[in-house]
Design a protein around this motif. Sequence first.
Motif, PDB file in Angstrom:
ATOM      1  N   ALA C 147       0.872  -1.175   0.000  1.00  0.00           N
ATOM      2  CA  ALA C 147       0.000   0.000   0.000  1.00  0.00           C
ATOM      3  C   ALA C 147       0.913   1.231   0.000  1.00  0.00           C
ATOM      4  N   PRO C 148       0.444   2.334  -0.594  1.00  0.00           N
ATOM      5  CA  PRO C 148       1.277   3.545  -0.610  1.00  0.00           C
ATOM      6  C   PRO C 148       1.842   3.885   0.757  1.00  0.00           C
ATOM      7  N   THR C 149       1.023   3.765   1.771  1.00  0.00           N
ATOM      8  CA  THR C 149       1.510   4.139   3.101  1.00  0.00           C
ATOM      9  C   THR C 149       2.612   3.193   3.567  1.00  0.00           C
ATOM     10  N   GLU C 150       2.529   1.937   3.143  1.00  0.00           N
ATOM     11  CA  GLU C 150       3.576   0.976   3.518  1.00  0.00           C
ATOM     12  C   GLU C 150       4.906   1.370   2.873  1.00  0.00           C
ATOM     13  N   THR C 151       4.835   1.740   1.615  1.00  0.00           N
ATOM     14  CA  THR C 151       6.059   2.154   0.930  1.00  0.00           C
ATOM     15  C   THR C 151       6.679   3.356   1.643  1.00  0.00           C
ATOM     16  N   ILE C 152       5.820   4.336   1.912  1.00  0.00           N
ATOM     17  CA  ILE C 152       6.315   5.548   2.566  1.00  0.00           C
ATOM     18  C   ILE C 152       6.915   5.198   3.931  1.00  0.00           C
ATOM     19  N   GLU C 153       6.273   4.267   4.607  1.00  0.00           N
ATOM     20  CA  GLU C 153       6.764   3.843   5.918  1.00  0.00           C
ATOM     21  C   GLU C 153       8.163   3.218   5.809  1.00  0.00           C
ATOM     22  N   ILE C 154       8.371   2.433   4.766  1.00  0.00           N
ATOM     23  CA  ILE C 154       9.689   1.809   4.573  1.00  0.00           C
ATOM     24  C   ILE C 154      10.748   2.897   4.369  1.00  0.00           C
ATOM     25  N   ILE C 155      10.410   3.872   3.530  1.00  0.00           N
ATOM     26  CA  ILE C 155      11.390   4.933   3.252  1.00  0.00           C
ATOM     27  C   ILE C 155      11.660   5.726   4.528  1.00  0.00           C
ATOM     28  N   PHE C 168      16.749  16.751   3.983  1.00  0.00           N
ATOM     29  CA  PHE C 168      15.392  16.596   4.520  1.00  0.00           C
ATOM     30  C   PHE C 168      14.974  15.131   4.396  1.00  0.00           C
ATOM     31  N   PRO C 169      14.361  14.573   5.449  1.00  0.00           N
ATOM     32  CA  PRO C 169      13.975  13.153   5.388  1.00  0.00           C
ATOM     33  C   PRO C 169      13.019  12.868   4.221  1.00  0.00           C
ATOM     34  N   THR C 170      13.426  11.976   3.356  1.00  0.00           N
ATOM     35  CA  THR C 170      12.681  11.727   2.126  1.00  0.00           C
ATOM     36  C   THR C 170      11.293  11.153   2.396  1.00  0.00           C
ATOM     37  N   GLY C 171      11.232  10.172   3.263  1.00  0.00           N
ATOM     38  CA  GLY C 171       9.943   9.545   3.536  1.00  0.00           C
ATOM     39  C   GLY C 171       8.944  10.542   4.109  1.00  0.00           C
ATOM     40  N   PHE C 172       9.444  11.442   4.919  1.00  0.00           N
ATOM     41  CA  PHE C 172       8.578  12.452   5.524  1.00  0.00           C
ATOM     42  C   PHE C 172       8.036  13.387   4.442  1.00  0.00           C
ATOM     43  N   LYS C 173       8.913  13.741   3.508  1.00  0.00           N
ATOM     44  CA  LYS C 173       8.489  14.604   2.392  1.00  0.00           C
ATOM     45  C   LYS C 173       7.399  13.914   1.575  1.00  0.00           C
ATOM     46  N   TRP C 174       7.613  12.630   1.319  1.00  0.00           N
ATOM     47  CA  TRP C 174       6.624  11.871   0.550  1.00  0.00           C
ATOM     48  C   TRP C 174       5.295  11.807   1.296  1.00  0.00           C
ATOM     49  N   LYS C 312       0.725  22.999  -7.711  1.00  0.00           N
ATOM     50  CA  LYS C 312       0.256  21.697  -7.233  1.00  0.00           C
ATOM     51  C   LYS C 312       1.308  21.057  -6.313  1.00  0.00           C
ATOM     52  N   PRO C 313       0.854  20.147  -5.434  1.00  0.00           N
ATOM     53  CA  PRO C 313       1.808  19.480  -4.552  1.00  0.00           C
ATOM     54  C   PRO C 313       2.893  18.771  -5.374  1.00  0.00           C
ATOM     55  N   THR C 314       4.123  19.034  -5.010  1.00  0.00           N
ATOM     56  CA  THR C 314       5.235  18.534  -5.816  1.00  0.00           C
ATOM     57  C   THR C 314       6.359  18.058  -4.903  1.00  0.00           C
ATOM     58  N   VAL C 315       6.828  16.856  -5.184  1.00  0.00           N
ATOM     59  CA  VAL C 315       8.003  16.360  -4.475  1.00  0.00           C
ATOM     60  C   VAL C 315       9.212  16.525  -5.381  1.00  0.00           C
ATOM     61  N   ILE C 316      10.233  17.160  -4.857  1.00  0.00           N
ATOM     62  CA  ILE C 316      11.469  17.269  -5.612  1.00  0.00           C
ATOM     63  C   ILE C 316      12.536  16.462  -4.894  1.00  0.00           C
ATOM     64  N   ASN C 317      13.078  15.481  -5.577  1.00  0.00           N
ATOM     65  CA  ASN C 317      14.148  14.677  -5.001  1.00  0.00           C
ATOM     66  C   ASN C 317      15.356  14.735  -5.914  1.00  0.00           C
ATOM     67  N   ASN C 318      16.491  14.636  -5.285  1.00  0.00           N
ATOM     68  CA  ASN C 318      17.741  14.626  -6.009  1.00  0.00           C
ATOM     69  C   ASN C 318      17.968  13.248  -6.666  1.00  0.00           C
ATOM     70  N   VAL C 319      18.796  13.217  -7.692  1.00  0.00           N
ATOM     71  CA  VAL C 319      19.078  11.987  -8.429  1.00  0.00           C
ATOM     72  C   VAL C 319      19.521  10.855  -7.496  1.00  0.00           C
ATOM     73  N   GLU C 320      20.485  11.199  -6.655  1.00  0.00           N
ATOM     74  CA  GLU C 320      21.053  10.162  -5.786  1.00  0.00           C
ATOM     75  C   GLU C 320      20.012   9.631  -4.806  1.00  0.00           C
TER      76      GLU C 320
END
Lengths: 347, 536, 592
Positions: C147-155, C168-174, C312-320
């Motif tokens: 589930a989406p929330t499970e994925t986010i929880e793993i991150i 910034f913590p990636t999972g929190f951003k997601w 609109k809500p946007t997540v920006i993550n770096n390549v790495e």
Amino acid sequence: MVKLTINGKEVQVPKDTTVLVAARSAGITIPTLCYHPRLKPNGGCRLCVVEVKNIPRLVSSCTTPVSEGMEVQTETARLKEVRATIMKLLLSDHPVECINCRATDDCALHELTMFLEVHENEFTGERRKYDTRDGNPFIERNMEKCILCGRCVSVCEEVQGVGAIDFAYRGFKSKVCPPFEKDLDCEFCGQCVQVCPTGALLGKMWDRGLRLGQEKKAVDTVCTYCGTGCNITLNVQGQNITKVTASERHWNEGWLCVKGRFGYSFVTSPERLTEPLIRKGKELVEVSWEEALDYTAERLKATKEKHGEDTIAGLASARCTNEENYLFQKFMRGAVGTNNVDHCARL
Amino acid sequence: MASLATIFGSGAMTNSIRGIKHMEVIFIIGSNTKESHPVIANQMIKAHSKGAKIIIADPRKVPLVRFADQHLRLKPGTDVALINAMAHVIVKEGLHNSEFMEDRTQGFEAWKSSLDEFTPEFAEKLTGVPAADIAQAARAYAGSSKAGIFYTMGITQHTHGVDNVSCLANLALLTGNIGREYTGINPLRGQNNVQGACDVGGLPNVYPGYQKVGDPNMRRKFETAWDCVLSEKPGLTATEMMEKASGGRIKSMYILGENPVLSDPNMKHTIDALKNLDFLVVQDIFMTETAALADVVLPATSFAEKFGTFTNTERRVQLVRRALTPPGHAKPDLTIIQEMSGRMGLPMDYASAEDVFNEIASVWPAIEGINYKRLEKKGLQWPCPTRDHPGTEYLFKDGFPVGKAAFTAVEFKPPAEITDDEYPFILTTGRNLFQYHTGSMTRRVPEIEAVAGKAYIEIHEMDAKKLGLKDGDTVNVASRRGNIDIRAMITDRVNPGVVFVPMHYAEAAANMLTNNALDPVCKTPELKVCAVRIVT
Amino acid sequence: MSAKSIEIMVCMGTGGIAAGGDLVMDAFYSQLKAAGLEANVQKGCSAHKVGCRGLCAKDVLVDVIVDDNKATYEYIKEDMVERLIEEHIKGGKPVEEWLVKEDYHNFHDKQVKVVLADCGNIDPESIDAYIGVEGYKAQEKVFKNLAPTETIEIIKESGLRGRGGAGFPTGFKWELCFKNESDQKYIICNADEGDPGAFMDRSVIEGNPHSVIEGMAIGAFSFGASIGYVYIRAEYPLAVERLYLALDQARQKNFLGKNILGTGFDFDIKVKLGAGAFVCGEETALIASIEGERGMPRAKPPFPVNSGLWGKPTVINNVETLANIPAIIRNGAEWFASYGTEKSKGTKVFALTGKVKNSGLIEIPMGTTLRTIIFDIGGGIENDKKFKAVQTGGPSGGCITEDMLDLNVDFESLAKVGSIVGSGGMIVLDEDNCMVDVAKYFLQFTQSESCGKCVPCRIGTKRLLEILEKITIGEGTAEDLVRLEKLAKDVQSASLCGLGMTAPNPVLSTLKYFRDEYEAHLEGRCPAKACRQLLTYTIDAEACTGCGACKRACPTGAITGEKKKPHALDQELCVKCGACFDTCKFNSVGRE
């Protein structure tokens, strides 16, 4: 509604309000330069920075929305210092030859310098040098005086929908200019001039014919061109219009078009009619008012007697006031005795 | 105006400029708003940035098209077909507002059948606008309860101008987009006080406040108010005056601050008519093309030199304040008229413009609540019947003055003059951004002349190619009434087969060419369509 | 010929190609074919390109794998291929003198590769190669089993923090994005790598573009974005080309597009090329740039996760950051969190450059000491000069001195000493580097890259730079130092975006740790002898042989003298260019 405190004072404002607006609504002054109430906040000048509890960095109050329980400080020693530094930086790159500037009495930079009491400047250095050449007939662009607040860019895009100017280059060399630094070629509405806080943008025809010792006044009136009825202010000195401005308080929010803002010199055109004229032979010759009025009345009466009142017709004017038109139709109907009165409503 | 007045009982912009930014759909037809009413266009751009749909029906690619979701590029003079087809789609797809129609309209069933032939496909043939686009526009307009209609002379200056307006009124009645905020039928008036000139009786058939000349009660009212005898015969319209002057049945004219030589159609005809007068007096601030023909010229005052009021296109009465004294011996128009009236046997004695205004307010109930003191603070929109009335942002909130408004069946009629082999181009006329009307003011502003000082004819590249024209070439443009030499501007603003000449330039006057055929009801001339040929 | 399989891997990152990798590759292709090897080898013979493996200084690097025995060669040119085929492949005897040396192994041994695991290992232009190393397994797992929330929880549990700079913590951003309701959300991969000398993102996209795509798809699915953007510099043509190729391949296999893997979820990625503005790496400027505006930052809040691209809500993550995602999903949050320190989990890629022997791209567990990085992996200082400092975090970072070499590299520790991890630039400085000059260099960069929007950055960095320039030509005063520090602090706190807020860092950290160098300049000395305006050149008449080389090199004719007789230098004419010093073979030109 959101509750917050600003300088310890409790303030309640609708959500989505910015900290700046909330502060102003509570009577707290925060200095601003790039902020303009009719434009999207830009956040570039940084003068309006404030301290917010639990946010380690300073935030610009013009861009920061309020949140419940927020604690804002607008007047700490640190803020005063930072604001002074910002002003000094701006002034270090501004030709402070105010005596030679036509905007001295209408310059936010000047006003803020006084307000923030920035009297000495330890930051000196290179200053941008640009020539002011721009062949357009309406707007003088003195980019050395530009502080890059971006208001002109925003107003051109957001309000006028033109986008004739934008930022170009980077770093210290950043400047606002038309594409490829060509001459300005736009609608010349002058909205940019209206919002410019310094003397960087001015009307080229402003202040023509300034004379010593004549009284200056600003008269609120209505534009004489199209039917929109924009409120304008005629700035006059003696018998000269020095410039036309528009107040944000009025329904048109300070916006005008090229005609309303810059097309005023017809009023003082040397071609204005100044004497009554009567055609004598082929020529129209100057006569006294008495003669002109007597003669006109006589001729109209003669027509009426000879051919009847309905052979006389009058055109009122879409250009004249209500009062004038009213009297004119009353004159046609009551004095001449005909309903043959119309104007160019259909044209 | 005549049409709006017939249908609703009052003719003016129903809604307000400030409300435009809250509209969801803005349907602009026959208005080059960005150039003719730039500050109103700013409001439309604001609405657009908030997500409003803008639909523009115009033969020309006017500048506001940049912000339009749809540009319906119709053939000049085919507005009835376009608007009726939109109504057809709305009715056929059941998008009409039955509740509103039930409450506030009449004659729907009878009118409905008149739409039968106006399928979008049929309209496509007449207008050149794809049927699907017409249907899409109709759905957008009917789909919003915040949809406003805007028009100017592109709708009215036709031999079927009244028909055009009736069609637009039908659209509003069908969808209920009238009588509420952010809706309405909004004619944008072209001149600073054209609304006011109409309001205070500068019309042949009505006294101040649209009180009918033909109504004996009204006549008596004004006879009493003015202490004089009034004619019961409605007067002539401006265009009819010229017609009659030319025929010798009008002998004398008194023209106040207007320039019919340039503004009226068929300039040659106008000049001949004015020359044919026994006596012409012109009161103006400049030696206009019309004043040059006068027997007496009276120097008057500009807006900057007088007190008074102007009423803008949204019925807002606003104070005009004096900033300068008149030049030389020029006199305020109010003084001149009073002097003249006295000499003609109706003495007038007003101490000030305010005095005059108070008299207007005493004879026209809709502005009874307005006085200078209130106007000092801000302009007020009529109706404003009482001192504590805030003015009226939009009309017909509580119903139409006529009661239930009627749908008007309108047939499609072609323009009075259509193209043929001899005159193969449709000429349409209008304004540009920089110049204003006949140019008596703007052409005396050097800055404006520097950017817009030369007359031009807009012509499509394909036509230019056929004629072997380059941009900037001088061409001779001729209609059955006259011809002008003018510089060609090659542009995609016009469609092939259509050319455009701005009205401002005396040296290449559009109205040398235009047709003085009139709308049978309101007598507006067909300035927007005539047939011309172009000779290189 | 007894080999059952032959595999040749040629480094073909931008560094590899620059060193002639494509020519080497061609040589292998044609010569293997000509030798008829392809037909004769039982399990197959292949030569393929691989991405960068980090040690670009030794390019072209070539792996020759015969029957699972791998030998790595360095500095290979196309004319060396023939001998490799003859002796190693046909003859079964590796060419000893061309093999990589101990330093190559030292360079790699202390690294832990998560993000770079398959860079230099698989063909970046082949999706099958990626799938062959478990590629897209994570996406399948997320799309089908989580589930989406499970994925986010793993991150979140993995402790992954943004690798672009701020950490910034990636999972929190997601999660924030997930919680925002909107008809449209976006995910943006920030590949606008602008720090001078940094090439982490480029190498990842060149070497393993699918890992980034997979990371984006996983993110998009978990917080509900249907459109993704990769904002990448146009100056990275190879990365762009491989990215486009990879996107096409991913679409063909339905890892992108409509109804992905039959889940009903639609997601696709667009590529937006940046035009080389450093500030566009700042997320709000990047958004403005995608929207077609000039890349100028916008004030935060609102943060992109609430109001980003087109509002609109946007997540920006770096390549790495994104390239870490598939590995975390495949191996679990715990596995990832087993690397690193308490608050900085996992590994980090650095571009190790400057005065270090092995410069290149490295990946280390968070918490590795600077000493390990510089002296073990990096092999120590070039020419065995004395280490002076290491600058981390690029123009936004700061300098770290020798006494802090045992510092663990992670977000907190670097911040504590006034520097940052940043996007991972690491420049080693030695005794020849003048710290004032270093600060000036970075400030020149940030000043010319300032977008011009806010006053502190536009004018403030200019004034800082002017003061530094004044100091480096010996005209600085004690007041200038005070002014410099004060202005640097004001620019730091008043600037609108990260660029301005961090631009003074190089100044402040050098002022903090190398104040004595600044003070020396005030007295007219540059201890590192790098600021030419402060140097005086003299000719030692005793040592001068009168060869005339310095005379010829001098651009202003300041040096005179007859042949074979000692020359003389006229200080009036000398412009201190140093040409004489560099030219003299007899050490008879002195510099002080």
